[in-house]
Design a protein around this motif. Structure first.
Motif, PDB file in Angstrom:
ATOM      1  N   HIS A   6      22.647 -17.675 -39.706  1.00  0.00           N
ATOM      2  CA  HIS A   6      22.307 -17.831 -38.291  1.00  0.00           C
ATOM      3  C   HIS A   6      23.522 -18.286 -37.499  1.00  0.00           C
ATOM      4  CE1 HIS A   6      18.075 -17.711 -39.437  1.00  0.00           C
ATOM      5  NE2 HIS A   6      18.345 -18.624 -40.337  1.00  0.00           N
ATOM      6  N   LEU A   7      23.557 -17.881 -36.243  1.00  0.00           N
ATOM      7  CA  LEU A   7      24.553 -18.347 -35.299  1.00  0.00           C
ATOM      8  C   LEU A   7      23.783 -18.925 -34.113  1.00  0.00           C
ATOM      9  CD1 LEU A   7      27.583 -18.464 -34.703  1.00  0.00           C
ATOM     10  CD2 LEU A   7      27.371 -16.250 -33.606  1.00  0.00           C
ATOM     11  N   LEU A  33      25.845 -30.556 -28.539  1.00  0.00           N
ATOM     12  CA  LEU A  33      26.447 -29.765 -29.621  1.00  0.00           C
ATOM     13  C   LEU A  33      26.559 -30.567 -30.921  1.00  0.00           C
ATOM     14  CD1 LEU A  33      29.226 -27.887 -27.662  1.00  0.00           C
ATOM     15  CD2 LEU A  33      27.216 -26.865 -28.741  1.00  0.00           C
ATOM     16  N   GLY A  34      27.006 -31.799 -30.842  1.00  0.00           N
ATOM     17  CA  GLY A  34      27.124 -32.646 -32.028  1.00  0.00           C
ATOM     18  C   GLY A  34      25.775 -32.908 -32.670  1.00  0.00           C
ATOM     19  N   TYR A  35      24.773 -33.162 -31.832  1.00  0.00           N
ATOM     20  CA  TYR A  35      23.426 -33.397 -32.346  1.00  0.00           C
ATOM     21  C   TYR A  35      22.893 -32.145 -33.043  1.00  0.00           C
ATOM     22  CZ  TYR A  35      18.592 -34.857 -32.654  1.00  0.00           C
ATOM     23  OH  TYR A  35      17.348 -35.193 -33.140  1.00  0.00           O
ATOM     24  N   MET A  36      23.146 -30.979 -32.438  1.00  0.00           N
ATOM     25  CA  MET A  36      22.727 -29.711 -33.043  1.00  0.00           C
ATOM     26  C   MET A  36      23.382 -29.505 -34.400  1.00  0.00           C
ATOM     27  SD  MET A  36      22.464 -26.416 -30.543  1.00  0.00           S
ATOM     28  CE  MET A  36      22.304 -27.105 -28.928  1.00  0.00           C
ATOM     29  N   ALA A  47      23.684 -22.127 -40.859  1.00  0.00           N
ATOM     30  CA  ALA A  47      23.967 -21.750 -39.476  1.00  0.00           C
ATOM     31  C   ALA A  47      25.265 -22.382 -39.005  1.00  0.00           C
ATOM     32  CB  ALA A  47      22.822 -22.182 -38.572  1.00  0.00           C
ATOM     33  N   ARG A  48      25.844 -21.774 -37.974  1.00  0.00           N
ATOM     34  CA  ARG A  48      26.995 -22.339 -37.263  1.00  0.00           C
ATOM     35  C   ARG A  48      26.580 -22.548 -35.814  1.00  0.00           C
ATOM     36  NH1 ARG A  48      28.000 -22.287 -41.730  1.00  0.00           N
ATOM     37  NH2 ARG A  48      29.822 -21.602 -42.876  1.00  0.00           N
ATOM     38  N   VAL A  49      27.023 -23.659 -35.239  1.00  0.00           N
ATOM     39  CA  VAL A  49      26.752 -23.979 -33.844  1.00  0.00           C
ATOM     40  C   VAL A  49      28.031 -23.740 -33.064  1.00  0.00           C
ATOM     41  CG1 VAL A  49      26.075 -25.787 -32.227  1.00  0.00           C
ATOM     42  CG2 VAL A  49      25.036 -25.701 -34.512  1.00  0.00           C
ATOM     43  N   PRO A  68      20.740 -13.940 -35.935  1.00  0.00           N
ATOM     44  CA  PRO A  68      20.527 -12.593 -35.434  1.00  0.00           C
ATOM     45  C   PRO A  68      19.128 -12.354 -34.884  1.00  0.00           C
ATOM     46  CG  PRO A  68      20.279 -12.562 -37.803  1.00  0.00           C
ATOM     47  CD  PRO A  68      20.648 -13.983 -37.408  1.00  0.00           C
ATOM     48  N   GLU A  69      18.282 -13.394 -34.850  1.00  0.00           N
ATOM     49  CA  GLU A  69      16.903 -13.223 -34.382  1.00  0.00           C
ATOM     50  C   GLU A  69      16.814 -12.857 -32.902  1.00  0.00           C
ATOM     51  OE1 GLU A  69      18.077 -15.652 -36.197  1.00  0.00           O
ATOM     52  OE2 GLU A  69      16.824 -15.867 -37.964  1.00  0.00           O
ATOM     53  N   ASN A  70      17.876 -13.163 -32.148  1.00  0.00           N
ATOM     54  CA  ASN A  70      17.923 -12.915 -30.712  1.00  0.00           C
ATOM     55  C   ASN A  70      16.857 -13.715 -29.959  1.00  0.00           C
ATOM     56  OD1 ASN A  70      19.232 -11.778 -28.506  1.00  0.00           O
ATOM     57  ND2 ASN A  70      17.831 -10.051 -28.408  1.00  0.00           N
ATOM     58  N   TYR A  71      16.653 -14.971 -30.389  1.00  0.00           N
ATOM     59  CA  TYR A  71      15.762 -15.895 -29.692  1.00  0.00           C
ATOM     60  C   TYR A  71      16.555 -16.535 -28.563  1.00  0.00           C
ATOM     61  CZ  TYR A  71      12.737 -15.832 -33.890  1.00  0.00           C
ATOM     62  OH  TYR A  71      11.927 -15.480 -34.937  1.00  0.00           O
ATOM     63  N   TRP A  72      16.122 -16.336 -27.332  1.00  0.00           N
ATOM     64  CA  TRP A  72      16.760 -16.946 -26.156  1.00  0.00           C
ATOM     65  C   TRP A  72      15.871 -18.098 -25.700  1.00  0.00           C
ATOM     66  CZ3 TRP A  72      20.699 -14.928 -22.599  1.00  0.00           C
ATOM     67  CH2 TRP A  72      21.464 -13.906 -23.173  1.00  0.00           C
TER      68      TRP A  72
END
Length: 101
Positions: A6-7, A33-36, A47-49, A68-72
């Motif tokens: 995941h990205l 970002l750090g929390y993610m 995954a990479r954030v 790649p799920e393309n969840y917005w």
């Protein structure tokens, strides 16, 4: 290095000249970002954030996209919102209440 499954893209509002123009950064997207990243590591999600330039969805920001799920996702402005996304991703689902419709 292997490619992650995941990205996770987080809008940081930057545009061509490097100036933040939108609202995502004003609502604290960069501070999450750090929390993610910690959440991804704690949950052992492959995954990479990554922070991005402006996604041109300012009225619904902060915006996060899971590929790649393309969840917005829209309105990701708190740790609780991040947890909803990561919990859903961990379960192989979308965080339905946060998705763009």
């Amino acid at each position: 290095m292997e490619k992650p499954k995941h990205l996770i893209l987080c809008c940081a509002s930057f545009r061509m000249k490097g100036e933040p123009k939108g609202i995502c950064h004003k609502k604290g997207s960069h501070s999450l970002l750090g929390y993610m990243e910690e959440g991804v590591l704690d949950r052992d999600i492959d995954a990479r954030v990554v922070s991005t330039g402006c996604m041109k969805q300012c009225e619904d920001g902060p915006v996060v996209i899971v590929m790649p799920e393309n969840y917005w996702y829209k309105g990701i402005d708190s740790e609780d919102a991040v947890d909803e996304i990561l919990d859903a991703l961990e379960g192989g689902e979308a965080a339905e209440e946060r998705l763009f419709t």
